[in-house]
Design a protein around this motif. Structure first.
Motif, PDB file in Angstrom:
ATOM      1  N   PHE A   1       0.831  -1.203   0.000  1.00 57.91           N
ATOM      2  CA  PHE A   1       0.000   0.000   0.000  1.00 57.91           C
ATOM      3  C   PHE A   1       0.869   1.258   0.000  1.00 57.91           C
ATOM      4  N   ILE A   2       1.897   1.271   0.830  1.00 58.98           N
ATOM      5  CA  ILE A   2       2.752   2.460   0.920  1.00 58.98           C
ATOM      6  C   ILE A   2       3.523   2.664  -0.379  1.00 58.98           C
ATOM      7  N   LEU A   3       4.029   1.575  -0.967  1.00 62.58           N
ATOM      8  CA  LEU A   3       4.762   1.698  -2.223  1.00 62.58           C
ATOM      9  C   LEU A   3       3.865   2.196  -3.355  1.00 62.58           C
ATOM     10  N   VAL A   4       2.633   1.684  -3.408  1.00 57.38           N
ATOM     11  CA  VAL A   4       1.699   2.143  -4.435  1.00 57.38           C
ATOM     12  C   VAL A   4       1.361   3.612  -4.219  1.00 57.38           C
ATOM     13  N   GLY A   5       1.194   4.011  -2.949  1.00 56.97           N
ATOM     14  CA  GLY A   5       0.943   5.419  -2.653  1.00 56.97           C
ATOM     15  C   GLY A   5       2.079   6.301  -3.125  1.00 56.97           C
ATOM     16  N   MET A   6       3.309   5.852  -2.911  1.00 59.30           N
ATOM     17  CA  MET A   6       4.469   6.608  -3.395  1.00 59.30           C
ATOM     18  C   MET A   6       4.456   6.709  -4.921  1.00 59.30           C
ATOM     19  N   LEU A   7       3.999   5.646  -5.579  1.00 60.53           N
ATOM     20  CA  LEU A   7       4.032   5.609  -7.046  1.00 60.53           C
ATOM     21  C   LEU A   7       2.997   6.554  -7.659  1.00 60.53           C
ATOM     22  N   VAL A   8       1.747   6.512  -7.149  1.00 58.10           N
ATOM     23  CA  VAL A   8       0.669   7.291  -7.782  1.00 58.10           C
ATOM     24  C   VAL A   8       0.470   8.645  -7.132  1.00 58.10           C
ATOM     25  N   GLY A   9       1.223   8.968  -6.106  1.00 59.02           N
ATOM     26  CA  GLY A   9       1.046  10.212  -5.371  1.00 59.02           C
ATOM     27  C   GLY A   9       1.653  11.425  -6.042  1.00 59.02           C
ATOM     28  N   PRO A  10       1.449  12.584  -5.412  1.00 55.86           N
ATOM     29  CA  PRO A  10       1.923  13.842  -6.011  1.00 55.86           C
ATOM     30  C   PRO A  10       3.436  13.963  -6.090  1.00 55.86           C
ATOM     31  N   PHE A  11       4.172  13.123  -5.334  1.00 58.85           N
ATOM     32  CA  PHE A  11       5.633  13.156  -5.404  1.00 58.85           C
ATOM     33  C   PHE A  11       6.192  12.008  -6.243  1.00 58.85           C
ATOM     34  N   GLY A  12       5.285  11.181  -6.776  1.00 59.76           N
ATOM     35  CA  GLY A  12       5.698  10.095  -7.659  1.00 59.76           C
ATOM     36  C   GLY A  12       5.341  10.423  -9.094  1.00 59.76           C
ATOM     37  N   LEU A  13       4.514   9.560  -9.711  1.00 59.90           N
ATOM     38  CA  LEU A  13       4.101   9.821 -11.093  1.00 59.90           C
ATOM     39  C   LEU A  13       3.224  11.056 -11.208  1.00 59.90           C
TER      40      LEU A  13
ATOM     41  N   VAL B   1      -4.463   8.340 -13.649  1.00 60.62           N
ATOM     42  CA  VAL B   1      -4.058   7.234 -12.773  1.00 60.62           C
ATOM     43  C   VAL B   1      -3.205   7.707 -11.603  1.00 60.62           C
ATOM     44  N   THR B   2      -3.154   9.011 -11.369  1.00 62.29           N
ATOM     45  CA  THR B   2      -2.351   9.546 -10.273  1.00 62.29           C
ATOM     46  C   THR B   2      -3.134  10.617  -9.529  1.00 62.29           C
ATOM     47  N   ILE B   3      -2.567  11.053  -8.419  1.00 61.77           N
ATOM     48  CA  ILE B   3      -3.110  12.169  -7.641  1.00 61.77           C
ATOM     49  C   ILE B   3      -2.014  13.204  -7.508  1.00 61.77           C
ATOM     50  N   SER B   4      -2.297  14.404  -7.999  1.00 59.49           N
ATOM     51  CA  SER B   4      -1.270  15.445  -7.985  1.00 59.49           C
ATOM     52  C   SER B   4      -1.538  16.533  -6.959  1.00 59.49           C
ATOM     53  N   ASP B   5      -2.681  16.459  -6.264  1.00 58.63           N
ATOM     54  CA  ASP B   5      -3.014  17.474  -5.261  1.00 58.63           C
ATOM     55  C   ASP B   5      -2.870  16.890  -3.871  1.00 58.63           C
ATOM     56  N   PRO B   6      -1.805  17.251  -3.130  1.00 51.19           N
ATOM     57  CA  PRO B   6      -1.622  16.688  -1.782  1.00 51.19           C
ATOM     58  C   PRO B   6      -2.769  17.034  -0.842  1.00 51.19           C
ATOM     59  N   GLY B   7      -3.382  18.203  -1.048  1.00 51.29           N
ATOM     60  CA  GLY B   7      -4.482  18.594  -0.165  1.00 51.29           C
ATOM     61  C   GLY B   7      -5.686  17.692  -0.262  1.00 51.29           C
ATOM     62  N   GLY B   8      -5.837  17.008  -1.395  1.00 52.80           N
ATOM     63  CA  GLY B   8      -6.974  16.110  -1.549  1.00 52.80           C
ATOM     64  C   GLY B   8      -6.839  14.810  -0.782  1.00 52.80           C
ATOM     65  N   LEU B   9      -5.674  14.578  -0.187  1.00 50.34           N
ATOM     66  CA  LEU B   9      -5.450  13.321   0.528  1.00 50.34           C
ATOM     67  C   LEU B   9      -6.037  13.339   1.940  1.00 50.34           C
ATOM     68  N   ALA B  10      -6.153  14.534   2.523  1.00 48.79           N
ATOM     69  CA  ALA B  10      -6.535  14.628   3.938  1.00 48.79           C
ATOM     70  C   ALA B  10      -7.864  13.930   4.255  1.00 48.79           C
ATOM     71  N   PRO B  11      -8.942  14.139   3.467  1.00 51.80           N
ATOM     72  CA  PRO B  11     -10.208  13.457   3.800  1.00 51.80           C
ATOM     73  C   PRO B  11     -10.082  11.941   3.767  1.00 51.80           C
ATOM     74  N   TRP B  12      -9.288  11.427   2.822  1.00 48.90           N
ATOM     75  CA  TRP B  12      -9.145   9.974   2.719  1.00 48.90           C
ATOM     76  C   TRP B  12      -8.373   9.410   3.911  1.00 48.90           C
ATOM     77  N   ALA B  13      -7.326  10.118   4.304  1.00 48.17           N
ATOM     78  CA  ALA B  13      -6.562   9.662   5.464  1.00 48.17           C
ATOM     79  C   ALA B  13      -7.435   9.665   6.713  1.00 48.17           C
ATOM     80  N   GLU B  14      -8.273  10.706   6.863  1.00 48.41           N
ATOM     81  CA  GLU B  14      -9.137  10.786   8.039  1.00 48.41           C
ATOM     82  C   GLU B  14     -10.188   9.686   8.020  1.00 48.41           C
ATOM     83  N   PHE B  15     -10.741   9.415   6.833  1.00 46.88           N
ATOM     84  CA  PHE B  15     -11.702   8.310   6.715  1.00 46.88           C
ATOM     85  C   PHE B  15     -11.069   6.988   7.125  1.00 46.88           C
ATOM     86  N   GLY B  16      -9.848   6.762   6.659  1.00 48.32           N
ATOM     87  CA  GLY B  16      -9.161   5.520   7.010  1.00 48.32           C
ATOM     88  C   GLY B  16      -8.945   5.391   8.498  1.00 48.32           C
TER      89      GLY B  16
END
Length: 591
Positions: A41-53, A66-81
């Motif tokens: 999970f962490i490796l895939v996050g690094m790959l598709v995240g704003p600091f990866g692809l 297939v990627t996420i380029s906005d770091p601010g959009g991650l906060a709701p997902w992290a909180e949900f998790g």
């Protein structure tokens, strides 16, 4: 006319599909190679995240799908998790279990957190940080990962119980830590802190009282509908309401999620709720870990590789030594202390929450917060490796008994009665008369309510859902007794149980001889046809009335039962024939 929903990159829907798609790839892929999905999970996050692809989107536009380029959009997902993870933690506990562990929780747990935080803070203070900054970072980094540690360890072992007690205290202490940092920071007003504390306390109290009063009613009504969807909706509704209530009062929503889990764990429906929300638990863990990977800036890690490595080693070393030393001083074995210390060494998902709070009130600047977020993410990534290393070292230290800890269990095995109707209640009465521990399971809310009123240990749940029986620890049950009148469901359940637990005694009620033969084929240890037992009881009454001594009647009844069972198995095409015990029975009667 409303326009149809379109998938577009860098939108909430697009981000959701990327995260869920990544989770769907990781679980089967890493399961195929028997590797823990945590690292995946962490490796895939690094790959598709704003600091990866995601950083290459401007050069390669199609990557935006297939990627996420906005770091601010991650906060709701992290909180949900995190919310769903804390809810699942609460489900696995209960206020009763928490009370029985109070000495470990508030003794061992408090010592581990306070001493670890003070030592880490002292090291940072000696390196030039202010006292407030050192304490804030010490409290953040002293926390350990509830989500990963409880996923890795077995809470029935000494290592698991020690880890659980420390993690429980840390979860309880999270809110006071946030309050403390708010009071210490430049943005915290004392009056606001105390007002929030008072409102939060009243909210928690209202949730506790309201939950105990209304949750049994809510789940009983949902259970009577026989609709799994409605039952799941009721479960999620409780989580959402509790999380929103604590968030509105100024507390973290994860506090509400934890309380919701604890309250549901007190009801007769805990096993069913845990079974139905199990997929959400795995998804929540995956979502959170993917967001952790997305937050890692590999360029910054590489540019500061020696600082990051030193920080990770220092934090892991201090926490492992503190935890292991405390356990050793409390009388734990050296191997167990070593394993637990290494297991608990990495930072926590809640470390990121505390770092965010400390940054928002001015105790930590943004550069330092980002650095320690990287340290935390790397620590979470290697947690499974630390667990394996700790287990290996612990066994090497305790070479005289390398496997005893894994099988340790302080719970007396009990029988599980599936189906609590007329037959199930009769079996329960017989077990109770002979002081044999048991628990009963039924999918009828009214039967469960009546059984609870009559003082029987009964819980609601559908045995066809594997998670329900796992919640009742079927792996260490003394026996499973199936009494429901559902032939096909019973055969399937017997087959599944026998496949998972080859040595488990399974005693099943059968309608007739042909049904008994099918149950034997499925793997039942004993299948008891109702038609046979009624005939044997009638024969017993006749023989006694005709003057045959009771001892010889009992012996002949046992002989006939064994012969009939052997006949069923032969007619069913089973090679294994039961050994008749009537001769020994007659010998005992004669004696």
């Amino acid at each position: 006319m409303a326009s149809p929903i379109e998938f577009a990159p860098n939108t909430p829907l697009g981000d959701a599909l990327v995260i869920l798609g990544a989770a769907g790839l990781v679980i089967p892929l890493f399961a195929r190679f028997r590797i823990t999905p945590v690292i995946g999970f962490i490796l895939v996050g690094m790959l598709v995240g704003p600091f990866g692809l995601g950083a290459k989107v401007e050069d390669i536009p199609w990557l935006s799908y297939v990627t996420i380029s906005d770091p601010g959009g991650l906060a709701p997902w992290a909180e949900f998790g995190i919310v769903m993870l804390l809810f699942s933690v609460g489900l696995e506990l209960s206020f009763g279990r928490l009370w029985t562990m109070r000495r470990l929780v508030f003794g061992l747990g408090a010592l581990e957190l306070i001493i670890g935080a003070l030592l880490i803070g002292a090291v940072l203070f000696a390196m030039g940080n202010s006292l407030a900054t050192g304490l804030a970072l010490g409290l953040a980094l002293a926390l350990s990962s509830t989500a990963l540690v409880l996923k890795i360890t077995d809470t029935r072992t000494p290592v698991g119980r020690a880890a659980l007690s420390m993690l429980l205290f840390e979860d309880i202490a999270l809110v006071p830590i946030i309050f403390l940092l708010g009071a210490m920071g430049s943005g915290g007003e004392g009056a606001d802190i105390w007002r929030t504390l008072m409102i939060g306390g009243l909210t928690v109290g209202a949730l506790m009282v309201g939950g105990r009063l209304f949750l049994p009613i809510l789940f009983a009504q949902a259970a009577r509908t026989k609709s799994p969807e409605l039952f799941l909706a009721a479960s999620l509704l409780v989580v959402i309401v509790a999380a929103l209530a604590t968030a509105a009062s100024g507390l973290s929503p994860i506090v509400g999620a934890l309380i919701a889990g604890l309250l549901i764990a007190e009801t007769d429906y805990a096993g069913e709720v845990e079974s139905m929300t199990e997929p959400f638990k795995g998804l929540a863990l995956g979502v959170f870990l993917i967001t952790v990977g997305m937050s890692l800036d590999l360029d910054q890690v590489w540019n500061r590789i020696w600082e990051v490595t030193l920080a990770v080693v220092a934090v892991l070393g201090i926490k492992a030594v503190v935890t292991g030393t405390i356990l050793r001083m409390m009388g734990a074995r050296t191997g167990m202390s070593t394993e637990t210390g290494i297991l608990m060494a990495s930072p926590s998902e809640t470390t990121l929450i505390v770092l965010g709070t400390a940054t928002s009130v001015g105790l930590i600047n943004s550069d330092a917060a980002q650095f320690w977020q990287i340290v935390t993410a790397l620590g979470l990534t290697i947690t499974p490796l630390l667990a394996k290393l700790g287990k290996r070292l612990g066994r090497r230290i305790d070479r005289a008994a390398p496997a005893t800890e894994d099988s340790a269990d302080d719970t007396v095995p009990r029988a599980i009665i599936i189906g609590f109707g007329r037959v199930g209640r009769m079996v329960a009465d017989m077990l109770r008369n002979h002081d044999k521990p048991f628990i009963a399971l039924d999918a009828d809310a009214d039967i469960i309510a009546q059984g609870a009123r009559d003082g029987y240990p009964v819980v609601f749940g559908d045995a066809a859902r594997g998670g329900v029986l796992s919640h009742l620890h079927v792996d260490r049950a003394s026996a499973v007794i199936l009494t429901m009148d559902e032939p096909y469901s019973m055969q399937r359940l017997v087959r599944n149980l026998r496949g998972q637990y080859p040595d488990l005694p399974i005693i099943a009620r059968a309608r007739d001889a042909s049904h008994a033969a099918l149950l034997y084929k499925a793997g039942a240890s004993h299948a008891v046809p109702e038609t046979l037992e009624s005939s044997l009881q009638l024969s017993e009454a006749v023989l006694v009335d005709l003057g045959v001594p009771m001892g010889f009647v009992i012996a002949s009844i046992h002989e006939k039962r064994d012969e009939f069972r052997a006949q069923i198995m032969v007619e069913g095409g089973l090679d294994e024939k039961p050994k008749l015990k009537s001769a020994s029975m007659r010998e005992r009667v004669a004696e």
